[in-house]
Design a protein around this motif. Structure first.
Motif, mmCIF file in Angstrom:
data_model
loop_
_atom_site.group_PDB
_atom_site.id
_atom_site.type_symbol
_atom_site.label_atom_id
_atom_site.label_comp_id
_atom_site.label_asym_id
_atom_site.label_seq_id
_atom_site.Cartn_x
_atom_site.Cartn_y
_atom_site.Cartn_z
ATOM 1 N N CYS A 22 -3.102 -9.819 -14.025
ATOM 2 C CA CYS A 22 -3.153 -9.854 -12.724
ATOM 3 C C CYS A 22 -4.705 -9.975 -12.364
ATOM 4 C CB CYS A 22 -2.470 -8.661 -12.132
ATOM 5 S SG CYS A 22 -2.755 -8.587 -10.125
ATOM 6 N N ALA A 23 -5.138 -10.882 -11.790
ATOM 7 C CA ALA A 23 -6.451 -11.271 -11.504
ATOM 8 C C ALA A 23 -6.497 -10.588 -9.754
ATOM 9 C CB ALA A 23 -6.900 -12.557 -11.372
ATOM 10 N N ALA A 24 -7.221 -9.815 -9.607
ATOM 11 C CA ALA A 24 -7.504 -9.078 -8.104
ATOM 12 C C ALA A 24 -8.662 -9.374 -7.752
ATOM 13 C CB ALA A 24 -7.124 -7.349 -8.233
ATOM 14 N N SER A 25 -8.908 -9.849 -6.331
ATOM 15 C CA SER A 25 -10.028 -9.910 -5.488
ATOM 16 C C SER A 25 -10.366 -8.872 -4.852
ATOM 17 C CB SER A 25 -9.698 -11.363 -4.854
ATOM 18 O OG SER A 25 -8.848 -11.228 -3.651
ATOM 19 N N VAL A 26 -9.649 -7.833 -4.931
ATOM 20 C CA VAL A 26 -10.080 -6.653 -3.902
ATOM 21 C C VAL A 26 -11.150 -5.997 -4.461
ATOM 22 C CG1 VAL A 26 -7.582 -5.952 -3.505
ATOM 23 C CG2 VAL A 26 -8.425 -4.974 -5.591
ATOM 24 N N SER A 27 -12.070 -5.401 -3.573
ATOM 25 C CA SER A 27 -13.371 -4.738 -3.743
ATOM 26 C C SER A 27 -13.515 -3.404 -3.025
ATOM 27 C CB SER A 27 -14.466 -5.904 -3.505
ATOM 28 O OG SER A 27 -15.584 -5.233 -3.753
ATOM 29 N N PRO A 28 -14.063 -2.599 -3.645
ATOM 30 C CA PRO A 28 -14.329 -2.424 -4.897
ATOM 31 C C PRO A 28 -13.148 -2.141 -5.767
ATOM 32 C CG PRO A 28 -14.852 -0.407 -4.057
ATOM 33 C CD PRO A 28 -14.459 -1.199 -3.015
ATOM 34 N N PHE A 29 -12.893 -2.947 -7.024
ATOM 35 C CA PHE A 29 -11.606 -3.020 -7.779
ATOM 36 C C PHE A 29 -11.632 -1.663 -8.202
ATOM 37 C CE2 PHE A 29 -8.230 -4.568 -10.298
ATOM 38 C CZ PHE A 29 -8.220 -4.028 -11.399
ATOM 39 N N ARG A 30 -12.604 -1.085 -8.650
ATOM 40 C CA ARG A 30 -12.380 0.278 -9.589
ATOM 41 C C ARG A 30 -11.870 1.440 -8.811
ATOM 42 N NH1 ARG A 30 -17.633 0.359 -7.354
ATOM 43 N NH2 ARG A 30 -18.567 2.085 -6.618
ATOM 44 N N SER A 70 -2.888 -1.405 -18.512
ATOM 45 C CA SER A 70 -4.286 -1.395 -18.656
ATOM 46 C C SER A 70 -4.992 -2.159 -17.602
ATOM 47 C CB SER A 70 -4.607 -1.764 -20.214
ATOM 48 O OG SER A 70 -4.376 -3.197 -20.453
ATOM 49 N N ARG A 71 -6.485 -1.850 -17.392
ATOM 50 C CA ARG A 71 -7.180 -2.283 -16.536
ATOM 51 C C ARG A 71 -8.591 -2.753 -17.079
ATOM 52 N NH1 ARG A 71 -7.234 1.287 -11.394
ATOM 53 N NH2 ARG A 71 -8.823 -0.156 -10.642
ATOM 54 N N ASP A 72 -9.073 -3.723 -16.591
ATOM 55 C CA ASP A 72 -10.537 -4.010 -16.699
ATOM 56 C C ASP A 72 -11.168 -4.237 -15.770
ATOM 57 O OD1 ASP A 72 -12.920 -5.196 -17.821
ATOM 58 O OD2 ASP A 72 -12.116 -6.221 -19.246
ATOM 59 N N ASN A 73 -12.133 -3.067 -15.280
ATOM 60 C CA ASN A 73 -12.782 -3.016 -14.150
ATOM 61 C C ASN A 73 -13.747 -4.182 -13.898
ATOM 62 O OD1 ASN A 73 -11.186 -1.019 -13.013
ATOM 63 N ND2 ASN A 73 -12.401 0.711 -13.755
ATOM 64 N N ALA A 74 -14.388 -4.353 -15.192
ATOM 65 C CA ALA A 74 -15.576 -5.369 -14.954
ATOM 66 C C ALA A 74 -15.338 -6.726 -14.813
ATOM 67 C CB ALA A 74 -16.157 -5.494 -16.497
ATOM 68 N N LYS A 75 -13.838 -6.900 -14.987
ATOM 69 C CA LYS A 75 -13.024 -8.369 -14.590
ATOM 70 C C LYS A 75 -12.355 -8.327 -13.561
ATOM 71 C CE LYS A 75 -13.413 -9.677 -19.653
ATOM 72 N NZ LYS A 75 -12.665 -10.319 -20.776
ATOM 73 N N SER A 76 -12.032 -7.030 -12.858
ATOM 74 C CA SER A 76 -10.961 -6.907 -11.786
ATOM 75 C C SER A 76 -9.602 -7.488 -12.258
ATOM 76 C CB SER A 76 -11.582 -7.790 -10.503
ATOM 77 O OG SER A 76 -12.722 -7.067 -10.192
#
Length: 114
Positions: A22-30, A70-76
């Motif tokens: 899932c690619a998310a454009s929300v900000s800040p994703f973290r 899992s999540r990758d905050n650097a890649k959102s």
């Protein structure tokens, strides 16, 4: 504009694996709590797995020990690794982001069948 885009669904045999992204454009994703939900035909949408902003995960009993979020905050990005898939896992899988507001993706179909 907030956008969540799921990918990785498809047809797999029982016992097989799939990895949803899932690619998310929300900000800040973290700061967003992220989750995967699924909805089978004629049934309600239920949570499958979630991961909060601190990285703490939770799972539905039906997928525990088979699915990994899992999540990758650097890649959102947020992922759902699904192993030992069963026919009852067949559903449309949705990505969800929650913090200020709740946002949904369009869903990706997962079909487990021989």
């Amino acid at each position: 504009q907030v956008q969540l885009v799921e990918s990785g669904g498809g047809l797999v045999q029982p016992g097989g694996s799939l990895k949803l992204s899932c690619a998310a454009s929300v900000s800040p994703f973290r700061l967003y709590n992220m989750g995967w939900y699924r909805q089978a035909p004629g049934k309600q949408r239920d949570v499958v797995a979630s991961i909060n902003s601190g990285g703490i995960t939770s799972y539905a009993d039906s997928v525990k020990d088979r699915f990994t979020i899992s999540r990758d905050n650097a890649k959102s990005m947020v992922y759902l690794q699904m192993d030992s898939l069963k026919p009852e896992d067949t559903a449309v899988y949705y990505c969800n982001a929650q913090w200020i507001g709740s946002f949904w993706g369009q869903g990706t179909q997962v079909t487990v069948s021989s």
